[in-house]
Design a protein around this motif. Structure first.
Motif, PDB file in Angstrom:
ATOM      1  N   THR A 293       0.871  -1.181   0.000  1.00  0.00           N
ATOM      2  CA  THR A 293       0.000   0.000   0.000  1.00  0.00           C
ATOM      3  C   THR A 293       0.905   1.226   0.000  1.00  0.00           C
ATOM      4  N   ASP A 295       0.948   3.421   2.153  1.00  0.00           N
ATOM      5  CA  ASP A 295       1.374   3.662   3.533  1.00  0.00           C
ATOM      6  C   ASP A 295       2.445   2.678   3.979  1.00  0.00           C
ATOM      7  N   GLY A 296       2.945   1.875   3.046  1.00  0.00           N
ATOM      8  CA  GLY A 296       3.950   0.879   3.403  1.00  0.00           C
ATOM      9  C   GLY A 296       3.363  -0.517   3.308  1.00  0.00           C
TER      10      GLY A 296
ATOM     11  N   MET B   1      -4.395   3.621   5.215  1.00  0.00           N
ATOM     12  CA  MET B   1      -4.719   3.362   6.624  1.00  0.00           C
ATOM     13  C   MET B   1      -4.700   1.854   6.840  1.00  0.00           C
ATOM     14  N   SER B   2      -4.006   1.422   7.873  1.00  0.00           N
ATOM     15  CA  SER B   2      -3.972  -0.023   8.098  1.00  0.00           C
ATOM     16  C   SER B   2      -4.959  -0.396   9.196  1.00  0.00           C
ATOM     17  N   GLN B  12     -11.526   4.089   7.310  1.00  0.00           N
ATOM     18  CA  GLN B  12     -10.840   3.029   6.564  1.00  0.00           C
ATOM     19  C   GLN B  12     -11.774   2.413   5.537  1.00  0.00           C
ATOM     20  N   GLU B  15     -12.238   4.884   2.681  1.00  0.00           N
ATOM     21  CA  GLU B  15     -11.021   4.930   1.864  1.00  0.00           C
ATOM     22  C   GLU B  15     -10.966   3.725   0.922  1.00  0.00           C
ATOM     23  N   HIS B  47      -5.255  12.303  -3.398  1.00  0.00           N
ATOM     24  CA  HIS B  47      -4.574  11.417  -2.448  1.00  0.00           C
ATOM     25  C   HIS B  47      -5.051   9.969  -2.629  1.00  0.00           C
ATOM     26  N   LYS B  51      -3.111   6.539  -3.929  1.00  0.00           N
ATOM     27  CA  LYS B  51      -3.123   5.281  -3.173  1.00  0.00           C
ATOM     28  C   LYS B  51      -3.629   4.115  -4.025  1.00  0.00           C
ATOM     29  N   TYR B  54      -0.708   3.138  -6.500  1.00  0.00           N
ATOM     30  CA  TYR B  54       0.657   3.017  -6.010  1.00  0.00           C
ATOM     31  C   TYR B  54       1.155   1.590  -6.163  1.00  0.00           C
ATOM     32  N   TYR B 199     -10.151  13.127   7.536  1.00  0.00           N
ATOM     33  CA  TYR B 199      -9.220  12.353   6.715  1.00  0.00           C
ATOM     34  C   TYR B 199      -8.006  13.202   6.336  1.00  0.00           C
ATOM     35  N   GLU B 203      -4.404  11.979   7.593  1.00  0.00           N
ATOM     36  CA  GLU B 203      -3.466  11.550   6.558  1.00  0.00           C
ATOM     37  C   GLU B 203      -2.422  12.620   6.242  1.00  0.00           C
TER      38      GLU B 203
END
Lengths: 638, 304
Positions: A293, A295-296, B1-2, B12, B15, B47, B51, B54, B199, B203
């Protein structure tokens, strides 16, 4: 206390901790449904009003608009808050689902306010498809109505597990306990067959605010929960992480020569680096090497998360593939049984070709059998050949190639699908897979050494299908006959499939309803393909009135040359000619479903060739058609 | 976001839903484009798009319809973002309108918006032959938006038929189009204004400084504070711009965007102030209040 009050009273409240609390709230999606005039929009307006989410400028606009309307004690018609389309406000009804948002200290809510009219049931289903909880409204004065039952049935079909029945307008029956008890008992009896996990019934007045946030003082006899507190507390977590891992590949991420990842949303279970996965279609295994992701990299991804998976080896995977846990793979088949909610004016017919979208897979599919439809009032099943708008049926579906799926009850994300019209692109139906029919796995195509190429070469010809379409009496068979004579004279092998002749034999079980016409053409398309596969030049002379089936015939033909020849003779000319006396009888009403008279003919828009048989000599047309077929001319209008 | 537990928080979940929508667009359409209007919603949209794809770059261009009346700070922010994140930025202005000097003062806000925004957008979409245009609209913004699908069909004239929308089941989106038709796609449909702000905060998303309060030159006209962003703003007789602590809740064309008096100069202060607010976000936009149902009408004509 609402957040606004909270903030206003605690200006010193630490921003970070407040934001932390905001960020970590859970989300509840619910819908309101029920019959028209049961007060759905008013209830949502009330929820927003009581949560103090109606802001000054909205309130001012609302009071202005409420001026000419029936209103409650506050002088406001709450339904105006949610009815957003001009037509809706003019007619005072809800046409489409509206989404509203409110938040309390405990939860964020997304509300789908759905229309009550039967005509807009598809929009109700749209709202239900993403909801965790349903509020079913019932007018205390009217009790259960057809729409109450229809909506409840659709809720169970779409898989909404938690239901709150609110008996609204209880103030108009003087807060009468017996009325409430009677409705409660009647609903529970009906819902017993629908498999909801939880069901509560609450007496309310949306207009006056009874039992919305606070306990109503007018109903001492009621001991159950109030609506908002109940929605704040209800537990809908269905442990999706507990299910077998499913990952429909949505997009292949090729960031560079060194990076190849598979992007998608985890549709069930969870996954960690090192875990083994299997591609549902190819059964090829691989291990997860990274969960990427922005975010890593993650140590774990769970159901609902959108991630990019990188595998430890190169295997062929593209959009539509489903990665799954090795021990618990989804079904992979081209046939299954499903329930359908039909959502279009164009009725469902078995034999017709549609597009099906399941997860990220999109393939052509056919309803092979409509087993029965279900009466929404009493849930009784009855045999049928078609499904009309808003009808619910159980069907078998065959896809053109195998797809991966799960029963909807086991995984909504891999078991819910839509059917799409191949011409208009309209969404025709919502479907839920019941179970796979394993025929596909037992039945494979047999490869023989003597194939179409061999057979064609032996005959010294290239197989073709010429598909004549046009009204009865337009001259299809006349031209086809002349054309066949000419081709045969050259020593080539041909066959004419003629509508009337085939109906005496292969298709003698079929009549002239739309459904039977569809099946008629489907069979002929398959027969024409077999004959062309045998190396023949096939001339098909069928009215074939529907665009969809002509398209299907072309697809069935696959890589065999297919020429659609539209014999364009005006209806008046055909009726005037009337070689079989059929138009005269149809006009007298002696023949039903006669194309051009009381059954439609959808003229081709892009036929390969158009034959103007009203003005031209059929022999000339046949000769010119021959030249086009064998001299490599461009097809054009003759 | 994990995720921290075995279920996702609401942000989350939102997103993930938006990312899924972005990927569906990239997979299903030939020529997608993302509308980039530089505001806070566009910043969140950008943003999320980053994501979604990516480590790849965003696989479609971003389109800004420049009316020539945007705040100067918006334009410089836009260009800086394009450079920072390396996305493909397209800027379109209605050249005819520009040559005729169409402006909100001489031609009125309705006509100006039609020519420099709605017509300009249609021009850009037609010229690019885009079959999908991603926008940052949210359902909590306005009543007709509350009714719109996430994948919202447009005919060949870019018109929306609100009475005949395709059913939209689960997240199985029907992305099929006939030639000439197009889709408007709204990944932020289920976000609220508060979700956007929380958010942005959690973020650390960069937004144009116009959202934060500082001293800016303004004039007050029938209760609305208009910032004097450049010398083109015609001043009425006796009207003198004053420096006031103001910020904007929404960004658009500066002559049509009302500022609010505020001391909120940081993101947390904005969020706190917004929570205490008693007016809705679009109140500062002058084009919506012309008549009831005005947004629906504009959308039928092709406005975003």
């Amino acid at each position: 206390m609402t957040i606004q009050e909270n903030i206003q009273k605690n200006n010193a409240l630490d921003v970070d901790s407040w934001l932390g609390q905001q960020t970590n709230k859970s989300l509840l999606r619910f819908l309101t449904c029920g019959s028209v005039d049961d007060g759905k929009s008013t209830l949502i307006g009330r929820l927003l009003y009581d949560s103090q989410l109606i802001l000054d400028d909205q309130l001012a606009a609302l009071q202005k608009e409420s001026h000419n309307r029936t209103t409650g004690d506050e002088g406001i018609d709450f339904s105006l808050l949610v009815d957003g389309l001009t037509a809706e406000r003019e007619q005072g009804i809800t046409i489409d689902v509206a989404y509203r948002f409110f938040t309390t200290n405990k939860r964020k809510f997304i509300v789908a306010d759905t229309p009550g009219h039967e005509q807009y049931t598809r929009n109700m289903a749209t709202g239900a498809s993403n909801a965790d909880v349903a509020i079913v409204l019932i007018d205390a004065r009217k009790g259960l109505l057809t729409q109450t039952r229809r909506h409840s049935f659709i809720l169970s079909l779409i898989g909404v597990k938690h239901v709150v029945v609110v008996v609204n307008k209880i103030d108009l029956v003087d807060y009468d306990k017996e009325t409430f008890d009677r409705i409660d008992a009647e609903y529970r009896e009906f819902a017993g067959q629908l498999g909801f996990k939880s069901l509560v019934t609450i007496p309310i007045s949306a207009l006056k605010g009874d039992n919305i946030v606070h306990k109503s003082e007018a109903m001492d006899w009621y001991r159950g929960p109030q609506l908002v507190p109940y929605l704040e507390e209800i537990d809908v977590t269905e442990d999706k992480t507990d299910k077998p891992f499913r990952f429909p590949v949505q997009w292949v991420n090729r960031a560079s020569l060194d990076f190849r990842g598979f992007s998608g949303t985890v549709a069930g279970g969870s996954i960690k680096p090192g875990d083994e996965v299997l591609v549902a279609a190819s059964r090829k295994p691989a291990k997860i090497s990274r969960i990427v992701t922005m975010d890593g990299d993650l140590d774990e991804a769970i159901a609902g998360q959108a991630v990019t998976l990188v595998l430890d080896r190169e295997i062929d995977i593209s959009r539509g593939d489903v990665l799954s846990a090795p021990g618990t793979v989804p079904e992979y088949s081209n046939q299954f049984q499903a329930k359908l909610v039909w959502m279009n004016e164009e009725r469902a017919m078995s034999g017709r070709s549609y597009l099906i979208k399941v997860g990220t897979q999109l393939v052509p599919a056919t309803i092979t059998n409509i087993k029965y439809k279900t009466n929404v009032n009493n849930l009784e099943q009855s045999a049928t050949k078609c499904l009309d708008l808003n009808e619910v049926g159980t069907v078998t579906i065959a896809t053109d190639k195998p797809i991966a799926f799960d029963p909807y009850a086991e995984n909504g994300a891999t078991g819910g699908f839509i059917l799409i019209d191949r011409l208009s692109n309209a969404t025709l139906a919502a479907g839920t897979v019941e179970f796979g029919l394993r025929r596909a796995q037992n039945l494979t195509y047999q490869d023989f050494d003597v194939n179409r190429k061999t057979r064609s070469e032996m005959k010294g010809q290239t197989p073709k299908i010429v598909w004549f379409t046009g009204l009865s009496g337009s001259g299809k068979s006349t031209v086809a006959n002349l054309l066949e004579k000419r081709i045969a004279a050259e020593g080539k092998h041909t066959y004419i499939l003629d509508g009337d002749n085939v109906r005496h034999g292969l298709n003698k079980d079929l009549g002239f309803t739309d459904e039977d016409r569809v099946e008629n053409i489907r069979r002929i398309a398959e027969v024409a393909k077999l004959m062309a596969d045998a190396g023949l030049i096939v001339l098909v002379s069928f009215i074939s009135p529907f665009k969809n089936e002509r398209k299907l015939a072309r697809e069935v033909a696959g890589d065999i040359e297919f020429i659609e020849a539209y014999v364009n003779t005006p209806l008046e000319v055909c009726a005037e000619r009337d070689p079989k006396g059929l138009y005269a009888r149809a006009k007298k009403g002696e023949i039903k479903n006669f194309t051009g008279i009381d059954s439609p003919f959808e003229a081709p828009e892009n036929a390969d060739i158009t034959l103007n048989a009203a003005e031209r000599d059929p022999a000339d047309l046949a000769n010119e058609l021959y030249d086009l077929m064998f001299e490599g001319h461009q097809y054009r209008a003759l | 976001m994990s995720a921290t537990q075995n279920s996702l928080s609401h942000l989350q979940a939102l997103e993930a839903e938006s990312i899924e929508i972005f990927r569906e667009v990239a997979s299903s359409f030939e020529r997608p484009v993302m509308m980039y209007s530089i505001g806070k919603d566009s910043s969140v949209l950008l943003h999320l798009a980053r994501k979604a794809f990516y480590p790849s770059k965003i696989p479609f261009p971003l389109l800004h319809v420049d009316t020539t009346w945007k705040f100067k700070e918006m334009i410089s922010f836009r260009d800086r973002m394009a450079e920072q994140y390396g996305f493909d930025l397209l800027v379109h202005t209605n050249q005819e309108g520009k040559e005729q000097n169409i402006n909100p003062f001489d031609h009125g806000s309705a006509r100006y918006t039609d020519i420099m925004k709605t017509v300009a957008l249609r021009q850009a979409l037609n010229a690019g032959q885009y079959d999908a245009a991603i926008g940052g609209a949210r359902r909590d913004e306005e009543k007709s938006r509350a009714k719109e699908r996430i994948f919202s069909h447009r005919n060949a004239q870019h018109a929306w038929d609100p009475k005949n929308q395709r059913p939209e089941l689960w997240r199985v989106f029907n992305t099929r189009l006939a030639p000439g038709e197009s889709m408007r796609v709204f990944p932020l449909s289920n976000w609220t204004e508060l979700d956007i702000w929380t958010y942005i905060y959690s973020e650390g998303i960069e937004i144009p400084p116009l959202y934060l309060s500082k001293k800016r030159p303004v004039v007050e006209r029938s209760g609305t504070l208009i910032m004097v962003d450049d010398e083109r703003l015609p001043l009425n007789e006796g009207e003198v711009p004053r420096e006031e602590m103001v910020r904007f809740r929404t960004l658009g064309c500066y002559p049509l965007t009302g500022a609010i008096r505020s001391e909120a100069a940081t993101l947390p202060e904005i969020i706190m102030e917004m929570n205490a607010s008693t007016t809705s976000e679009r109140e500062g936009r002058l084009i919506d209040s012309d008549q009831a149902g005005s947004m629906e009408k504009k959308k039928q004509e092709g406005y975003f």
